[in-house]
Design a protein around this motif. Structure first.
Motif, short mmCIF file in Angstrom:
data_model
loop_
_atom_site.label_atom_id
_atom_site.label_comp_id
_atom_site.label_asym_id
_atom_site.label_seq_id
_atom_site.Cartn_x
_atom_site.Cartn_y
_atom_site.Cartn_z
N GLU A 39 -80.94 -45.27 3.82
CA GLU A 39 -81.40 -44.03 3.74
C GLU A 39 -80.09 -42.34 3.07
O GLU A 39 -79.91 -42.22 2.03
N GLN A 40 -78.30 -43.27 3.31
CA GLN A 40 -77.92 -42.28 2.60
C GLN A 40 -76.86 -43.32 1.72
O GLN A 40 -77.29 -42.40 0.73
N ASP A 95 -81.61 -48.32 9.01
CA ASP A 95 -82.18 -47.77 8.05
C ASP A 95 -81.19 -46.05 7.58
O ASP A 95 -82.05 -45.98 6.82
N LYS A 96 -80.28 -46.17 9.12
CA LYS A 96 -80.07 -44.70 8.77
C LYS A 96 -79.02 -44.75 7.09
O LYS A 96 -78.19 -44.21 6.59
N THR A 108 -81.71 -49.33 13.81
CA THR A 108 -81.57 -47.80 13.62
C THR A 108 -80.42 -47.77 12.65
O THR A 108 -80.69 -46.83 11.86
N ALA A 109 -79.55 -47.85 12.97
CA ALA A 109 -77.96 -47.78 12.20
C ALA A 109 -78.48 -47.97 10.34
O ALA A 109 -78.16 -47.57 9.92
N ASP A 134 -80.08 -31.04 6.76
CA ASP A 134 -79.44 -31.97 6.51
C ASP A 134 -77.80 -32.17 6.19
O ASP A 134 -77.37 -33.00 5.99
#
Length: 440
Positions: free
Chosen positions: A266-267, A262-263, A259-260, A300
Motif C-alpha cells: 500500500e505504501q 499488504d501495508k 498484513t505487513a 494518514d
C-alpha cells in the motif's frame, strides 16, 4: 560671489553627472555577469536534461545557452576594458567557461553512442569543480565592481559636500537661497534614482537566480518521477506475489507477514501516486480534486509523520469540526502538505519537553475550511517571518528550503491561503484554507 557660487554649482552638477555614469557602468557590468551565470546554468541544465531523457528540446536549450556565452563575455570585456584587474578576472572566468563548455559538448556528443564515456566526463567535471570556479570568478568580479562603485560614491560625496558647503555660504552671503534649494533638490532626486536603480538590479538578480534553480528543479523532478515509477511498481508487484505465496501457509506468523506485506504494498503504491502527482504538478501545475474526508487525510499524514517520533513521546490533539467533514481537494497533495507541516513541527520540538502537537479545523463563512497545525516549539524568528514561504528559504543546516514553498503552492492551487503566526504561550501556528465539500 555670484560668479564663484555659479562655478561651485556647475562643479557639483558635473560630479552628479559623473556619478550617474558610474552607476550605469556598474549596472551594465552586473547585468552582463548575471546573464553569463544564467547562461552557464542553462547550458548545464540542458546538457543534463538531454543526457537523462534524450529529448531534443533540452539539447536545443543547451545549444542556445552555449552560443550566447561568447557574445556575453565579449560584451563584458568591452565594458571592463578600463580595469586591468577586471580583465584579469574575466580572463580566468573565460578560461573556466571554455573548459566547461568543452566538457558539456563532449558529453552531448557521446550521449547516444558512448554513454559510459559521457558519464566519466561528468564525474571528471565534478572533480574539476569548474562550475564552482566560474561562480567564484563571477562573484569576484561582482564584488570588485561594487567596491569600485562604493569608493567612487565616497569620493563623490566628499567632493560634492565641499562644493555644496562653499556654494551654500556664498549664496547665503549673496542672498540667493533659491539656488541652494534647487541644487539640494536635484541632488536628492539623483540619489533617489540611484538607490531605486540599485534596488531594481538586486531584485532582478535574485529573481533570475531563483527562476533558474526552480526551472532546473522542475526538470529534474519530472525526470526522477519517470524513472522511479517503474521500480516502485515492481516493488508493489513483488510484495503482492509474496503475499500470494503465503496465502496457503499454516505458519502461525503467516497472517502477520501477510498484513505487513499488504501495508508495504500500500505504501509503495502511495509513493508511486505521490511521485506521479508531483510529475503532473511540475509539468502542468494542475490538480485533480475529489470529495474526501478530512479526518482520514489527517490520520494518514499523522501515521506517516509520527514514524520518526517513536523514540520520543508526542502529545497529539486532533479537534476537527464535525459539521465540516468533507473537503474538495487533491488528496495526495493535501496529505503531503500536512506531512510537511507536521514534520516541521516535530523537528521544531526536538528539544522540547513535553512535545505538544495540535491539529484542528473550523468552517469559514466563504465556503472554505481552515485547518490549523500548532506546536509548542521555540517559534519562528520574527525577522524571517516575511520570507518563510519563499523558495530556498530555510533555517535548517541540511534543508533545501522547498518544503514550505511547496505547501504554499499546493494551497494556492486549491484557491486557499496559508500563513504562520506565533502561538500564545510559545510555539508556532500554521493556518491554511481549502475548499469545503459540505453544504453551508
Amino acid at each position: 560671489m555670484l560668479v564663484v557660487a555659479t562655478v561651485a554649482l556647475a562643479y557639483s552638477l558635473m560630479q552628479i553627472r559623473d556619478n550617474s555614469s558610474w552607476v550605469r557602468h556598474t549596472n551594465d557590468v552586473l547585468r552582463l555577469i548575471a546573464g553569463i551565470e544564467r547562461a552557464v546554468l542553462q547550458a548545464e541544465s540542458g546538457e543534463r536534461g538531454y543526457l537523462l531523457t534524450r529529448v531534443g528540446e533540452y539539447r536545443a536549450a543547451y545549444e542556445t545557452a552555449k552560443s550566447a556565452l561568447p557574445h556575453a563575455i565579449d560584451d563584458l570585456a568591452k565594458i571592463v576594458g578600463d580595469s586591468a584587474e577586471q580583465q584579469q578576472n574575466l580572463a580566468a572566468v573565460r578560461s573556466s567557461i571554455e573548459m566547461r563548455l568543452a566538457q558539456l559538448q563532449r558529453v552531448v556528443e557521446l550521449a547516444q553512442d558512448d554513454p559510459q564515456t559521457s558519464l566519466d566526463i561528468l564525474e571528471q567535471a565534478r572533480v574539476d569543480l569548474l562550475t564552482q570556479r566560474i561562480e567564484r570568478g563571477l562573484s569576484t568580479m561582482t564584488k570588485y565592481e561594487q567596491a569600485v562603485l562604493k569608493e567612487r560614491q565616497r569620493n563623490f560625496e566628499r567632493s560634492n559636500f565641499a562644493a555644496a558647503a562653499v556654494a551654500t555660504c556664498l549664496v547665503i552671503l549673496a542672498l540667493a537661497s533659491g539656488c541652494v534649494g534647487a541644487f539640494l533638490i536635484e541632488r536628492q532626486r539623483t540619489m533617489a534614482r540611484q538607490q531605486a536603480s540599485d534596488q531594481r538590479l538586486r531584485e532582478l538578480q535574485a529573481e533570475l537566480l531563483h527562476v533558474a534553480r526552480l526551472g532546473t528543479m522542475g526538470e529534474m523532478s519530472a525526470a526522477l518521477a519517470h524513472e522511479l515509477n517503474q521500480p516502485l511498481a515492481a516493488i508493489a508487484n513483488y510484495l503482492k506475489g509474496s503475499r500470494r505465496l503465503l496465502q496457503d501457509s499454516t505458519d502461525k506468523s503467516a497472517e502477520r507477514i501477510r498484513t505487513a506485506l499488504d501495508k508495504a504494498a500500500e505504501q509503495a503504491l502511495r509513493a508511486g501516486e505521490v511521485i506521479q502527482r508531483l510529475r503532473q504538478f511540475v509539468s502542468r501545475g494542475e490538480t485533480e480534486k475529489t470529495n474526501e474526508r478530512l479526518d482520514r487525510i489527517v490520520d494518514d499524514a499523522l501515521a506517516l509523520a509520527l514514524v520518526v517520533a517513536k523514540d520520543r513521546a508526542v502529545e497529539v490533539s486532533v479537534n476537527l469540526d464535525p459539521t465540516a467533514e468533507r473537503v474538495l481537494v487533491d488528496k495526495v497533495q493535501i496529505q503531503q502538505l500536512l506531512l510537511n507541516l507536521i514534520r516541521n513541527a516535530l523537528e521544531a520540538m526536538e528539544h522540547q519537553e513535553p512535545r505538544e502537537l495540535e491539529i484542528s479545523s473550523r468552517r469559514g463563512e466563504d465556503g472554505m475550511l481552515e485547518v490549523v497545525v500548532a506546536d509548542n516549539g521555540p517559534g519562528i524568528d520574527p525577522q524571517l517571518a516575511d520570507k518563510l514561504f519563499l523558495p530556498f528559504m530555510t533555517t535548517k543546516t541540511s534543508g533545501m528550503g522547498v518544503g514550505l514553498s511547496l505547501c504554499r503552492t499546493i494551497v494556492t492551487a486549491h484557491g486557499g491561503d496559508i500563513q504562520a503566526e506565533p502561538r500564545p504561550g510559545g510555539g508556532t501556528v500554521f493556518r491554511f484554507t481549502i475548499p469545503s465539500a459540505d453544504p453551508l
